[in-house]
Write a protein that holds these residues in place. Sequence first.
Motif, PDB file in Angstrom:
ATOM      1  N   ARG A  95       0.866  -1.179   0.000  1.00 37.29           N
ATOM      2  CA  ARG A  95       0.000   0.000   0.000  1.00 37.29           C
ATOM      3  C   ARG A  95       0.900   1.226   0.000  1.00 37.29           C
ATOM      4  O   ARG A  95       1.866   1.304   0.754  1.00 37.29           O
ATOM      5  CB  ARG A  95      -0.906  -0.004   1.220  1.00 37.29           C
ATOM      6  CG  ARG A  95      -1.881   1.158   1.205  1.00 37.29           C
ATOM      7  CD  ARG A  95      -2.876   1.171   2.315  1.00 37.29           C
ATOM      8  NE  ARG A  95      -2.492   0.329   3.430  1.00 37.29           N
ATOM      9  CZ  ARG A  95      -3.355  -0.227   4.251  1.00 37.29           C
ATOM     10  NH1 ARG A  95      -4.640  -0.080   4.067  1.00 37.29           N
ATOM     11  NH2 ARG A  95      -2.938  -0.950   5.270  1.00 37.29           N
ATOM     12  N   GLU A  96       0.566   2.195  -0.825  1.00 35.46           N
ATOM     13  CA  GLU A  96       1.334   3.423  -0.904  1.00 35.46           C
ATOM     14  C   GLU A  96       0.993   4.344   0.272  1.00 35.46           C
ATOM     15  O   GLU A  96       0.012   4.120   0.995  1.00 35.46           O
ATOM     16  CB  GLU A  96       1.074   4.138  -2.237  1.00 35.46           C
ATOM     17  CG  GLU A  96       1.638   3.406  -3.441  1.00 35.46           C
ATOM     18  CD  GLU A  96       3.148   3.350  -3.445  1.00 35.46           C
ATOM     19  OE1 GLU A  96       3.801   4.407  -3.479  1.00 35.46           O
ATOM     20  OE2 GLU A  96       3.695   2.225  -3.396  1.00 35.46           O
ATOM     21  N   ALA A  97       1.772   5.385   0.455  1.00 38.19           N
ATOM     22  CA  ALA A  97       1.632   6.298   1.594  1.00 38.19           C
ATOM     23  C   ALA A  97       0.282   7.009   1.629  1.00 38.19           C
ATOM     24  O   ALA A  97      -0.162   7.422   2.704  1.00 38.19           O
ATOM     25  CB  ALA A  97       2.764   7.328   1.579  1.00 38.19           C
ATOM     26  N   ASP A  98      -0.401   7.131   0.482  1.00 38.73           N
ATOM     27  CA  ASP A  98      -1.701   7.811   0.476  1.00 38.73           C
ATOM     28  C   ASP A  98      -2.793   6.962   1.134  1.00 38.73           C
ATOM     29  O   ASP A  98      -3.896   7.441   1.364  1.00 38.73           O
ATOM     30  CB  ASP A  98      -2.113   8.230  -0.935  1.00 38.73           C
ATOM     31  CG  ASP A  98      -2.414   7.056  -1.869  1.00 38.73           C
ATOM     32  OD1 ASP A  98      -2.404   5.886  -1.433  1.00 38.73           O
ATOM     33  OD2 ASP A  98      -2.652   7.327  -3.064  1.00 38.73           O
ATOM     34  N   GLY A  99      -2.489   5.694   1.422  1.00 39.57           N
ATOM     35  CA  GLY A  99      -3.419   4.818   2.114  1.00 39.57           C
ATOM     36  C   GLY A  99      -4.496   4.200   1.253  1.00 39.57           C
ATOM     37  O   GLY A  99      -5.247   3.349   1.715  1.00 39.57           O
ATOM     38  N   ARG A 100      -4.590   4.586   0.000  1.00 39.07           N
ATOM     39  CA  ARG A 100      -5.638   4.026  -0.866  1.00 39.07           C
ATOM     40  C   ARG A 100      -5.129   3.419  -2.161  1.00 39.07           C
ATOM     41  O   ARG A 100      -5.863   2.731  -2.856  1.00 39.07           O
ATOM     42  CB  ARG A 100      -6.705   5.069  -1.158  1.00 39.07           C
ATOM     43  CG  ARG A 100      -6.200   6.241  -1.949  1.00 39.07           C
ATOM     44  CD  ARG A 100      -7.280   7.277  -2.155  1.00 39.07           C
ATOM     45  NE  ARG A 100      -6.960   8.059  -3.341  1.00 39.07           N
ATOM     46  CZ  ARG A 100      -7.795   8.801  -3.969  1.00 39.07           C
ATOM     47  NH1 ARG A 100      -9.039   8.879  -3.574  1.00 39.07           N
ATOM     48  NH2 ARG A 100      -7.423   9.474  -5.030  1.00 39.07           N
ATOM     49  N   THR A 101      -3.873   3.668  -2.495  1.00 42.01           N
ATOM     50  CA  THR A 101      -3.300   3.125  -3.722  1.00 42.01           C
ATOM     51  C   THR A 101      -2.445   1.913  -3.383  1.00 42.01           C
ATOM     52  O   THR A 101      -1.605   1.966  -2.487  1.00 42.01           O
ATOM     53  CB  THR A 101      -2.421   4.176  -4.435  1.00 42.01           C
ATOM     54  OG1 THR A 101      -3.200   5.346  -4.689  1.00 42.01           O
ATOM     55  CG2 THR A 101      -1.869   3.640  -5.748  1.00 42.01           C
ATOM     56  N   TYR A 102      -2.690   0.821  -4.107  1.00 43.61           N
ATOM     57  CA  TYR A 102      -1.872  -0.383  -3.969  1.00 43.61           C
ATOM     58  C   TYR A 102      -0.964  -0.480  -5.184  1.00 43.61           C
ATOM     59  O   TYR A 102      -1.372  -0.182  -6.306  1.00 43.61           O
ATOM     60  CB  TYR A 102      -2.749  -1.620  -3.824  1.00 43.61           C
ATOM     61  CG  TYR A 102      -3.390  -1.661  -2.465  1.00 43.61           C
ATOM     62  CD1 TYR A 102      -2.799  -2.383  -1.429  1.00 43.61           C
ATOM     63  CD2 TYR A 102      -4.543  -0.945  -2.200  1.00 43.61           C
ATOM     64  CE1 TYR A 102      -3.367  -2.399  -0.164  1.00 43.61           C
ATOM     65  CE2 TYR A 102      -5.108  -0.950  -0.940  1.00 43.61           C
ATOM     66  CZ  TYR A 102      -4.517  -1.672   0.075  1.00 43.61           C
ATOM     67  OH  TYR A 102      -5.060  -1.680   1.318  1.00 43.61           O
TER      68      TYR A 102
END
Length: 136
Positions: A115-122
């Motif tokens: 999971r990326e730092a934005d919390g919604r992008t994998y």
Amino acid sequence: MTYANVALRAAIHDALRADGGLTAALGGQRIYDAPPRGASFPYVTLGEARLVDASSDGGETQEHLLTLHAWSRQGGHKEAHGIAGALLQALDDAPLAPDGHRLVNLRFSVADIRREADGRTYHAVVRFRAVTEPVT
């Protein structure tokens, strides 16, 4: 003559666009060198490449270390894992024909899904190793 890395990248791009399983996983042919501004998720980008001289006799055999990126914003890790699997199915040991070169092999190496730092992008990072030699 086309450089092996350019020819291989083009052959991979064409193979990915033609693969029905990947197209279904992406909801279309969303395979990019660089995604267009505002690209719809999910999509795949052709990423980093490393080219190594693999000649043992002074020839032109080359080893390619290739990275593909899958980007998802739906279904948590599940969609990213599914796309990574579709990339593996499309490319592992695929009989590609890069212009001016013979593909000796193309093998899956490793995949990382996070999971990326934005919390919604994998983000799935899928790596392959290929060996090419020029057609003589």
